[in-house]
Design a protein around this motif. Structure first.
Motif, PDB file in Angstrom:
ATOM      1  N   ASN A  72      -5.881  14.488   4.470  1.00 25.75           N
ATOM      2  CA  ASN A  72      -6.394  15.315   3.372  1.00 25.75           C
ATOM      3  C   ASN A  72      -5.277  15.807   2.455  1.00 25.75           C
ATOM      4  N   GLN A  73      -4.041  15.370   2.689  1.00 26.16           N
ATOM      5  CA  GLN A  73      -2.913  15.761   1.853  1.00 26.16           C
ATOM      6  C   GLN A  73      -2.377  14.611   0.988  1.00 26.16           C
ATOM      7  N   VAL A  74      -3.097  13.481   1.040  1.00 26.37           N
ATOM      8  CA  VAL A  74      -2.675  12.308   0.271  1.00 26.37           C
ATOM      9  C   VAL A  74      -3.883  11.657  -0.408  1.00 26.37           C
ATOM     10  N   TRP A  75      -3.584  10.843  -1.420  1.00 21.36           N
ATOM     11  CA  TRP A  75      -4.613  10.044  -2.103  1.00 21.36           C
ATOM     12  C   TRP A  75      -4.165   8.588  -2.056  1.00 21.36           C
ATOM     13  N   GLY A  76      -5.126   7.710  -1.828  1.00 17.07           N
ATOM     14  CA  GLY A  76      -4.841   6.286  -1.806  1.00 17.07           C
ATOM     15  C   GLY A  76      -5.365   5.572  -0.581  1.00 17.07           C
ATOM     16  N   LEU A  77      -6.199   6.238   0.197  1.00 16.36           N
ATOM     17  CA  LEU A  77      -6.768   5.619   1.400  1.00 16.36           C
ATOM     18  C   LEU A  77      -8.169   5.117   1.121  1.00 16.36           C
ATOM     19  N   ARG A 133       0.839  -1.204   0.000  1.00 15.88           N
ATOM     20  CA  ARG A 133       0.000   0.000   0.000  1.00 15.88           C
ATOM     21  C   ARG A 133       0.867   1.244   0.000  1.00 15.88           C
ATOM     22  N   THR A 134       0.557   2.133  -0.922  1.00 13.82           N
ATOM     23  CA  THR A 134       1.246   3.413  -1.001  1.00 13.82           C
ATOM     24  C   THR A 134       0.220   4.529  -1.089  1.00 13.82           C
ATOM     25  N   LEU A 135       0.685   5.735  -0.827  1.00 16.78           N
ATOM     26  CA  LEU A 135      -0.133   6.942  -0.940  1.00 16.78           C
ATOM     27  C   LEU A 135       0.638   7.929  -1.798  1.00 16.78           C
ATOM     28  N   ILE A 136      -0.077   8.843  -2.438  1.00 17.90           N
ATOM     29  CA  ILE A 136       0.585   9.874  -3.227  1.00 17.90           C
ATOM     30  C   ILE A 136       0.195  11.236  -2.660  1.00 17.90           C
ATOM     31  N   VAL A 137       1.183  12.095  -2.500  1.00 16.15           N
ATOM     32  CA  VAL A 137       0.943  13.426  -1.942  1.00 16.15           C
ATOM     33  C   VAL A 137       0.165  14.260  -2.960  1.00 16.15           C
ATOM     34  N   THR A 138      -0.927  14.877  -2.512  1.00 24.24           N
ATOM     35  CA  THR A 138      -1.767  15.709  -3.382  1.00 24.24           C
ATOM     36  C   THR A 138      -1.597  17.194  -3.086  1.00 24.24           C
TER      37      THR A 138
END
Length: 148
Positions: A143-148, A86-91
């Protein structure tokens, strides 16, 4: 017969919606992947997405998965290219990753938009623990990442 056919057609979209409810989940890419407009190599290749990028799985068909990529497009890729990691990307344009899940906590590191971070723990109270590829860990606001 006509009435039952109409009833069946009327309920069909709701059956698909119910089957899909809660069925989507997030994965990352195990390798760079070509995204297609259809679930086939005969489909039009649209672009390549980088390794470790998070995607949301929406539909699974045989060897193909329809995914939502971070920009929001729904496209197809081969299932074998997905990882359980699992990874997240900074938005956010610039995100501050804190040592503790508190805005007053000291800064662990900063990340700019589109940096990929590893999910280190479940989100709680508006924060999520992440880890940078260099090993540095900390907490970022969800609220600063996408992927959750």
């Amino acid at each position: 017969m006509r009435r039952s056919l109409v009833a069946a057609l009327w309920t069909l979209p709701f059956a698909f919606a119910a089957a899909g409810a809660g069925a989507s989940d997030f994965r990352s890419l195990a390798e760079p992947a070509i995204l297609y407009d259809a679930p086939s190599k005969q489909g039009k290749p649209l672009f390549v997405i980088q390794r470790h990028t998070p995607v949301e799985t929406v539909v699974n068909i045989d060897r193909w998965v329809k995914v939502r990529e971070p920009a929001g497009s729904l496209l197809w890729l081969e299932r074998r290219q997905l990882s359980e990691k699992r990874t997240l990307i900074v938005t956010a344009p610039r995100a501050e990753i804190r040592q503790k899940p508190d805005a007053a906590s000291p800064l662990a590191f900063e990340a700019i938009k589109d940096v990929v971070l590893e999910l280190a723990d479940k989100p709680a109270d508006g924060w999520v623990k992440v880890k940078h590829r260099d090993g540095t860990a900390g907490f970022i606001r969800i609220n600063q990442v996408w992927g959750l």
